[in-house]
Structure formats: C-alpha cells, structure tokens
Design a protein around this motif. Structure first.
Motif, mmCIF file in Angstrom:
data_model
loop_
_atom_site.group_PDB
_atom_site.id
_atom_site.type_symbol
_atom_site.label_atom_id
_atom_site.label_comp_id
_atom_site.label_asym_id
_atom_site.label_seq_id
_atom_site.Cartn_x
_atom_site.Cartn_y
_atom_site.Cartn_z
ATOM 1 N N ASN A 1 0.810 -1.219 0.000
ATOM 2 C CA ASN A 1 0.000 0.000 0.000
ATOM 3 C C ASN A 1 0.842 1.268 0.000
ATOM 4 O O ASN A 1 0.308 2.359 -0.136
ATOM 5 C CB ASN A 1 -0.966 0.006 1.191
ATOM 6 C CG ASN A 1 -0.257 -0.180 2.525
ATOM 7 O OD1 ASN A 1 0.927 0.108 2.663
ATOM 8 N ND2 ASN A 1 -0.989 -0.672 3.513
ATOM 9 N N ARG A 2 2.157 1.125 0.172
ATOM 10 C CA ARG A 2 3.051 2.282 0.079
ATOM 11 C C ARG A 2 3.683 2.394 -1.303
ATOM 12 O O ARG A 2 4.597 3.172 -1.519
ATOM 13 C CB ARG A 2 4.145 2.185 1.141
ATOM 14 C CG ARG A 2 3.601 2.079 2.564
ATOM 15 C CD ARG A 2 4.663 2.299 3.607
ATOM 16 N NE ARG A 2 5.842 1.448 3.428
ATOM 17 C CZ ARG A 2 6.876 1.419 4.276
ATOM 18 N NH1 ARG A 2 6.876 2.197 5.338
ATOM 19 N NH2 ARG A 2 7.888 0.618 4.073
ATOM 20 N N LYS A 3 3.203 1.557 -2.224
ATOM 21 C CA LYS A 3 3.672 1.525 -3.609
ATOM 22 C C LYS A 3 5.117 1.060 -3.730
ATOM 23 O O LYS A 3 5.792 1.342 -4.727
ATOM 24 C CB LYS A 3 3.503 2.900 -4.286
ATOM 25 C CG LYS A 3 2.072 3.432 -4.267
ATOM 26 C CD LYS A 3 1.109 2.474 -4.920
ATOM 27 C CE LYS A 3 -0.331 2.989 -4.890
ATOM 28 N NZ LYS A 3 -1.296 1.998 -5.420
ATOM 29 N N GLU A 4 5.599 0.351 -2.721
ATOM 30 C CA GLU A 4 6.921 -0.267 -2.820
ATOM 31 C C GLU A 4 6.773 -1.605 -3.527
ATOM 32 O O GLU A 4 5.822 -2.350 -3.296
ATOM 33 C CB GLU A 4 7.537 -0.468 -1.440
ATOM 34 C CG GLU A 4 7.951 0.821 -0.760
ATOM 35 C CD GLU A 4 8.828 0.561 0.452
ATOM 36 O OE1 GLU A 4 9.853 -0.128 0.298
ATOM 37 O OE2 GLU A 4 8.496 1.060 1.535
ATOM 38 N N THR A 5 7.724 -1.916 -4.389
ATOM 39 C CA THR A 5 7.660 -3.127 -5.200
ATOM 40 C C THR A 5 8.582 -4.202 -4.635
ATOM 41 O O THR A 5 9.693 -3.912 -4.184
ATOM 42 C CB THR A 5 8.059 -2.821 -6.655
ATOM 43 O OG1 THR A 5 7.174 -1.825 -7.173
ATOM 44 C CG2 THR A 5 7.965 -4.066 -7.525
ATOM 45 N N PHE A 6 8.090 -5.445 -4.694
ATOM 46 C CA PHE A 6 8.852 -6.590 -4.202
ATOM 47 C C PHE A 6 8.834 -7.686 -5.261
ATOM 48 O O PHE A 6 7.993 -7.689 -6.160
ATOM 49 C CB PHE A 6 8.257 -7.100 -2.890
ATOM 50 C CG PHE A 6 8.185 -6.047 -1.823
ATOM 51 C CD1 PHE A 6 9.249 -5.807 -0.987
ATOM 52 C CD2 PHE A 6 7.037 -5.260 -1.681
ATOM 53 C CE1 PHE A 6 9.188 -4.824 -0.014
ATOM 54 C CE2 PHE A 6 6.968 -4.281 -0.711
ATOM 55 C CZ PHE A 6 8.055 -4.055 0.126
ATOM 56 N N GLN A 7 9.766 -8.616 -5.132
ATOM 57 C CA GLN A 7 9.899 -9.690 -6.106
ATOM 58 C C GLN A 7 9.889 -11.035 -5.409
ATOM 59 O O GLN A 7 10.500 -11.215 -4.348
ATOM 60 C CB GLN A 7 11.208 -9.537 -6.894
ATOM 61 C CG GLN A 7 11.380 -10.565 -8.010
ATOM 62 C CD GLN A 7 12.692 -10.400 -8.765
ATOM 63 O OE1 GLN A 7 13.586 -9.680 -8.316
ATOM 64 N NE2 GLN A 7 12.820 -11.052 -9.908
ATOM 65 N N LEU A 8 9.188 -11.986 -5.997
ATOM 66 C CA LEU A 8 9.152 -13.360 -5.514
ATOM 67 C C LEU A 8 9.975 -14.214 -6.468
ATOM 68 O O LEU A 8 9.685 -14.272 -7.668
ATOM 69 C CB LEU A 8 7.706 -13.856 -5.463
ATOM 70 C CG LEU A 8 7.464 -15.295 -4.998
ATOM 71 C CD1 LEU A 8 7.876 -15.483 -3.551
ATOM 72 C CD2 LEU A 8 5.997 -15.674 -5.184
ATOM 73 N N ILE A 9 11.030 -14.839 -5.957
ATOM 74 C CA ILE A 9 11.895 -15.623 -6.845
ATOM 75 C C ILE A 9 12.092 -17.032 -6.284
ATOM 76 O O ILE A 9 12.134 -17.222 -5.065
ATOM 77 C CB ILE A 9 13.268 -14.953 -7.064
ATOM 78 C CG1 ILE A 9 14.063 -14.900 -5.750
ATOM 79 C CG2 ILE A 9 13.116 -13.572 -7.638
ATOM 80 C CD1 ILE A 9 15.508 -14.489 -5.954
ATOM 81 N N PRO A 10 12.221 -18.043 -7.172
ATOM 82 C CA PRO A 10 12.511 -19.406 -6.710
ATOM 83 C C PRO A 10 13.925 -19.462 -6.149
ATOM 84 O O PRO A 10 14.827 -18.769 -6.617
ATOM 85 C CB PRO A 10 12.389 -20.248 -7.980
ATOM 86 C CG PRO A 10 11.808 -19.357 -9.022
ATOM 87 C CD PRO A 10 12.089 -17.959 -8.624
ATOM 88 N N HIS A 11 14.123 -20.325 -5.141
ATOM 89 C CA HIS A 11 15.448 -20.478 -4.532
ATOM 90 C C HIS A 11 15.581 -21.914 -4.065
ATOM 91 O O HIS A 11 15.037 -22.292 -3.031
ATOM 92 C CB HIS A 11 15.604 -19.511 -3.362
ATOM 93 C CG HIS A 11 16.887 -19.672 -2.607
ATOM 94 N ND1 HIS A 11 18.092 -19.238 -3.097
ATOM 95 C CD2 HIS A 11 17.153 -20.241 -1.398
ATOM 96 C CE1 HIS A 11 19.048 -19.509 -2.222
ATOM 97 N NE2 HIS A 11 18.506 -20.123 -1.186
#
Length: 714
Positions: A627-637
């Motif tokens: 909701n703060r417009k910060e972007t995140f990434q989901l990556i396989p590990h």
C-alpha cells in the motif's frame, strides 16, 4: 504412553487464569522487555513474582521468554534481568540471542536454557550442538514434517517442543526481515508488524491478494502421532490472544491428551469433541501446515495454508463500516454502522477492526449496540472510518470466569512497582585468546563478491575481488566436481561457499555428501548460517568458518558464542546499524572482538521472507506492490522461494568512513540476481568513486531498530 507437557501462552493475567483453569501443565510468558511479543500486555515484576510462587505451589511450570536479540548498549539490562530471574528460579528461559546464552552460562548456570523457534533449529545436528552448549530443550521450527520429527527424536536426547496450534509465520522460523525493512520494527526484537498479513497488488493492475497470509495451525488430529514420536512438549501459540481463546484451545487439547490411554474409540471421540470446541476459537481457517509433507518430496501436496482471498483478519467477518459517528457531546462514544449478518453483536463482545488501507488493526470490546433498520450501530475506537473491516473475535456469552492465579496482594500496582526491581549493574565482557592470527593473512582487506552461480564468476574478472562466494547446493557441487568440470577463473583458496540458513532434517544427507566432497577436493572456506552447520566441520583442522548474517551477532557475547562453536569471522547481520556495530567491535588489534573479524555487506537485495515452498510456481506471479507503492519480487530459490525488495540495500558510499573506523572486509552480495556486466561496472564505478547508488535504500544502517523507549527499567 509418555507423559507430554501441554504448554499454554499467558500474555495477560486473564489468559494465565484461563490456561491454568483449563489444565495447562506449564505456561510461558514475557516480562516488560526482551521478549518476542512486546506488543502484548506482559507481566509486571510483582505480578511475575506472585504467579511464580502460586504456580509452583500448584505443581505447574513457568517459562520466561527472553527471546529477542539485544544490542551492545543493552547488555547491562540483559545481565540484570538474567540475575533477577536466576534469583527467582523459573523452570526455564526461552532464548534466541547467543549473547544471552553466553551471559547465562557464565554468570547464571542455574538457569535452564530453552532454544526459541527463532533460533531456526530444524535438525538433530542443530539440537545436539545446543545440547553441548548446555541447553535443556529446543523449540523446533514449524516447517518440519512428522517423519523429520521422528528422525530428530531418534538422534538427540534434548527435550523437543513443537507448536501444535495457533498463528503461523509464513517465513521460515527466525529468517524474516520484512517488518524490520519497513521501518526497523524487527521480528527479532519482538516488534513484528505482520507484513505477511498485508494486501499486495500486482503492478499496473487493480487485482491483488493476501498472498502471504497463512491459515492457523491446528494439529488436534495428530496428537496421538506426535506423542508416539516422543515429543516432550506441545506448545500453543497466542500470547497476544484473549483469555477466552486460550481457555478454549487449552481445553480441547487437554481433552485429547487425557484420552490417550483410554483406547482407540475413546481417542477418536475425544478428537471429534475437541474439534467442535476449536470451532469457537474465532481464529483463521485451519491447516496442518507441512506436518504431512515428506522433506523435499512435497510436490504432490497442495499449499492449503495460503489463500490470497483470505485476508489477514482473525475472527468472523461482520462486514465493513457503512457509516461512522464520531465522538461528540451528543455521542460520548464513537460508533459505526454495520449491516445485519448471521451473528448479531452484543455489549461485551470483542471485535477487531482493520483499516481499509491495511495500516492498522485494533481490538475493541463493544460497549454500545443500537439497532438500526439497516443493521447495528456499535462502539468503535476513534479514528476508524467508512470502509474499514470489522471481525467478531469473541462473544461475551463464551466468556468464563476462572480462579485468579494472581491474587490482589500479588498484583503490586503501586506507583513505581512496575520498574525493574534490581539495581544498576554492569557486566564485564569476556576475553578469548587470539588463536586466529595466521588466518588473518589469508583474508586481506578489500571487497568479496557473492554471486549466484559459476557463470557470474567470469563477469567478476573485469575487476577481481579478493575472494568470491558461491551458494552451496548439490547442483553446484556436481558442476564443480563432475566429469565435465571446466577451469575456473579463481583458485580453490579464493572460493568461499555459503550454506543456506534453513537446514531441515531431510537435508542432512545432501549437506554431508556435498561438504565432504568439497573438503576432499581442497576447498576450505565456508559461511555457516545455521547452528547445525558447525557439526559438519568438527573434525576438520585446516578450514575457515565464517558465521553468516543469519547467525545474528548484534553484541560481543553473541560473537563469543559463535567463536566457541568454531567461527573465525562473522558477517554483520543485515539489520545492524553503524552505531551498534562500532559499539560491539573494537579497533585494537589485541582485542578478542576486533573490527577486522567482521565482514560488512555493503550491497545486497536482502531476502525479507524466506518461504519453504516455491510460491512463484504456485501463484504464477513475480512482482507485487504494497500500500506504500513499494515493489517486491518473488523468486525461486532451490526448494524454497524468497521475497526481495525491488530496491537494493547499499552503503558503498560509506566505505571510506568504515575503513577509517577500522573495518576492512566488505561484501557485495549479488546472489539474488543474475549478474550483468553493465550492472557490475556501474556498481564498481560507484564503489571506486564512493558515490551513493541511485534507487537504493539504507535499511536500518542509519536509524537502527525502532524502539518505543530507550529508558532503562531500573
């Protein structure tokens, strides 16, 4: 059948009464500081003294949570707290910080040490290291399967405690940095803001979901199997839950445990009755989590513990506020209108309100209920508005009265009585002999590059680091040692292997095989990120071990512990800040805690969540925003997945000041990305010119941990 302990949370005097009233064998609770539920009520010192005497008279046990990390400047307060506890004699203390272990073992050996689940112990090797360090019990990670629990039980004599009911952390135990990244409110400090319960949206789209908000754990049907496995203590989560919740859950599990010697039919009946009771715990949907999974062979199982449509709320949804009347002369209480639903609220019911923008969640006891043609007006806390969600978390009709454990004379509520009842006193630092001088020469100052794979080593040739770091995996080992191996641009002595911080029991054989093969080939430097990793090197002489950032060393006592386990150097935790770092380590070369012992990460994309399943394949998403417009990434590990911030952490422009202060080993961590020549060139140029990197964050480096008060309770 073995006698098993039913362990209940006591976050308040009322919850304590409910736990004992329904038959808990033991309770765990926190005092006013250094515990992992700082937002719960916790107990004053007079209350604690009274309940400890009362429960011991009843033959019940009391465990105190001292399960957060502490900074160097807080060491004296920790010492005084431990001295106070040692004088009173609780039945055990639950700890996370290795510094607490060192301090307790050296000064207060009478204290029984229990390893918190935040220590991230999920293997017999980890449990046995703790046993050698004087621990009596370990609270195992929640991610383990029944088969893994059986194997751990078969290979350790340490008491084992497992969670059987309550809220889950979506991130692997002890490996969550999300809340800390959002503003210094660290889970490792008991300040978690539950970032996992937030609503996230897909970039440039209105759709989204509660992608990381897990269901609640419920293992009532598995109690017979867990008892047969040899688990010593069954733990109910919920130090922030109501007394009604605690009483309901304890009564259900007490019923099943007491039926276990009564025949299969009686057991089945008790489980059925207990499940009916647990329908009234007003919590989230239930899951067995990973108990029925089998190590890495989990692909056939669905991820039933996540549902992006299920919000982070606890309780029965009553809808959203349609209108709000603010507090005024005519309306002495703020009220909100909710539509008629299946359940009609009553005065005395407990509700929980969630802001529509997901910025706040608050519990409230209803004091006003007015019927309206469109629904009900109910009292609400000030500040909530139209569109905010309302949940029923407890009805007054379900409230029971229990005998008080803490009687009136024990409460001690007179002014000043909540202050710590011990005088100011300082603890002296330990001093280890310097036996590592020769290894200093093999690790000169400069920068060390951590990359994701062998292919990235060739990009580093343009500006070679002192040494390189590779992530340990059997896939990598096979590439390095297989029949089709290729020449590497770095010598054996210049390659370091970093072992993944999550070490579940099923990985033991793989780790043993891979580490043994690398040692036989001549590789000799490893970053260990889990206590269980040390055991693979116990009989090795010509090796170097670096305690990784996930073995949190926020104070000299923690570093002392890690040295005694076999570490030669440590990597400062990513949550750390400059002020604490400089207070922890000395400039002097003859000190046991030298700044030259420390590696500092100056560039990274830190993993904020580390999840035990490949959620990217499950969800089919990669990027998302909050909701703060910060972007995140989901990556396989490997067999897991990571959640990373889109913005990297960087303090590369601070290296001149750090060198001047006596720090000389720096890590550029590219392990979460496929390195590109252009990116490497830009970063190295910024490093050489000591310029700030645009589009990066400082994490906690400047502001440190969030704290509501720095005043000492003395």
């Amino acid at each position: 059948m073995n006698k098993v302990e039913l362990l209940a949370p006591a976050g308040s005097p009322e919850a304590l009464n409910a736990a004992i009233g329904e038959g808990a064998d033991a309770v765990y609770l926190g005092l006013k500081e250094f515990n992992a539920r700082m937002r719960s009520a916790n107990f004053s010192y007079p209350q604690f003294e009274g309940l400890l005497r009362a429960l011991h008279r009843m033959g019940r046990k009391v465990y105190v949570t001292v399960n957060t990390v502490f900074q160097q400047r807080e060491a004296d307060r920790v010492y005084r707290l431990l001295k106070y506890l040692a004088a009173l004699g609780p039945d055990g203390i639950m700890v996370q910080d290795f510094g607490v272990v060192t301090m307790a073992r050296e000064h207060f050996p009478s204290l029984k040490l229990f390893a918190s689940t935040q220590m991230n112990v999920a293997s017999a090797r980890g449990a046995n290291l703790l046993s050698r360090q004087g621990f009596s019990r370990v609270v195992l990670s929640r991610e383990l399967s029944l088969e893994e629990l059986r194997e751990i039980r078969a290979n350790t004599n340490l008491e084992l405690e497992v969670f059987i009911h309550g809220s889950l952390c979506v991130s692997i135990s002890g490996l969550c940095l999300f809340s800390s990244y959002l503003g210094g409110k660290s889970a490792n400090r008991g300040m978690c803001t539950q970032a996992c319960r937030r609503y996230f949206t897909l970039p440039d789209k209105e759709e989204g979901g509660y992608f990381f908000s897990p269901a609640d754990l419920e293992l009532i049907e598995q109690i017979p199997d867990l008892v047969e496995t040899g688990i010593d203590s069954f733990k109910i989560e919920g130090r922030m839950k109501s007394a009604e919740y605690v009483g309901t859950v304890v009564s259900a599990y007490r019923m099943v445990i007491d039926s276990l010697d009564s025949g299969e039919g009686r057991i089945r009946g008790a489980i059925a009755d207990a499940k009916k009771i647990l329908r009234n715990d007003f919590a989230r949907p239930k899951t067995k989590f990973l108990l029925n999974d089998f190590g890495n062979e989990y692909s056939q199982y669905s991820i039933d513990w996540l549902n992006p449509k299920q919000d982070g709320g606890t309780g029965i949804p009553l809808g959203t506020l349609k209108k709000v009347r603010d507090k005024s002369i005519r309306n002495p209480t703020s009220t909100g209108l909710i539509e008629k639903g299946v359940i009609a609220p009553s005065i005395g019911d407990s509700i929980r309100l969630h802001r529509a923008d997901d910025t706040e969640r608050l519990s409230h006891k209803v004091s006003v209920v007015e019927k309206d043609p469109k629904g009900f007006w109910i009292s609400i806390p000030e500040g909530f508005r139209q569109g905010d969600s309302v949940y029923l978390i407890q009805t007054k009709a379900m409230t029971r009265r229990y005998p008080k454990v803490i009687t009136g004379e024990m409460r001690g509520r007179s002014p000043g009585r909540d202050r710590a009842p011990f005088p100011r006193e300082s603890v002296r630092e330990n001093s280890l002999e310097n036996t590592r001088a020769k290894k200093q020469q093999a690790f000169p100052g400069g920068y060390y590059a951590f990359v994701s794979g062998i292919e990235d080593l060739y990009i580093l040739q343009s500006e070679k680091p002192v040494k390189v770091i590779l992530p340990f995996s059997m896939k990598l080992v096979n590439k390095l040692l297989g029949s089709h191996r290729q020449p590497l641009p770095f010598a054996f002595k210049d390659i370091i292997f970093s072992i993944d911080p999550y070490f579940p029991q099923w990985k033991e054989e793989e780790l043993n095989e891979g580490i043994t093969a690398l040692l036989e080939e001549g590789y000799s430097t490893f970053i260990v990120n889990n206590l269980g990793h040390f055991s693979f090197f116990r009989n090795e002489k010509d090796i170097t071990l670096i305690a990784g950032p996930w073995l949190y060393s926020f104070n000299v006592w923690a570093w002392d512990f890690l040295k005694r386990c076999g570490a030669d150097y440590c990597i400062s935790p990513l949550e750390n800040n400059r002020q604490n770092l400089e207070k922890t380590f000395n400039r002097e070369k003859n000190s046991s805690f030298r700044r030259s012992d420390v590696f500092l990460t100056i560039f990274a994309r830190p993993s904020l969540f580390r999840l035990s399943r490949d959620l990217r394949a499950f969800y089919g998403l990669e990027y998302f925003t909050d909701n703060r417009k910060e972007t995140f990434q989901l990556i396989p590990h490997q067999t897991e997945s990571l959640v990373l911030p889109f913005e990297a952490f960087s303090i590369i422009d601070k290296t001149p000041f750090l060198k001047e202060a006596g720090f000389n080993r720096f890590i550029l961590d590219f392990s979460s990305m496929r390195l590109k020549k252009s990116e490497y060139r830009d970063i190295m140029e910024a490093l050489s010119r000591t310029l700030p990197l645009p589009g990066t964050s400082r994490f906690n480096w400047k502001n440190g941990f969030y704290t509501e008060s720095d005043k000492e309770n003395s």
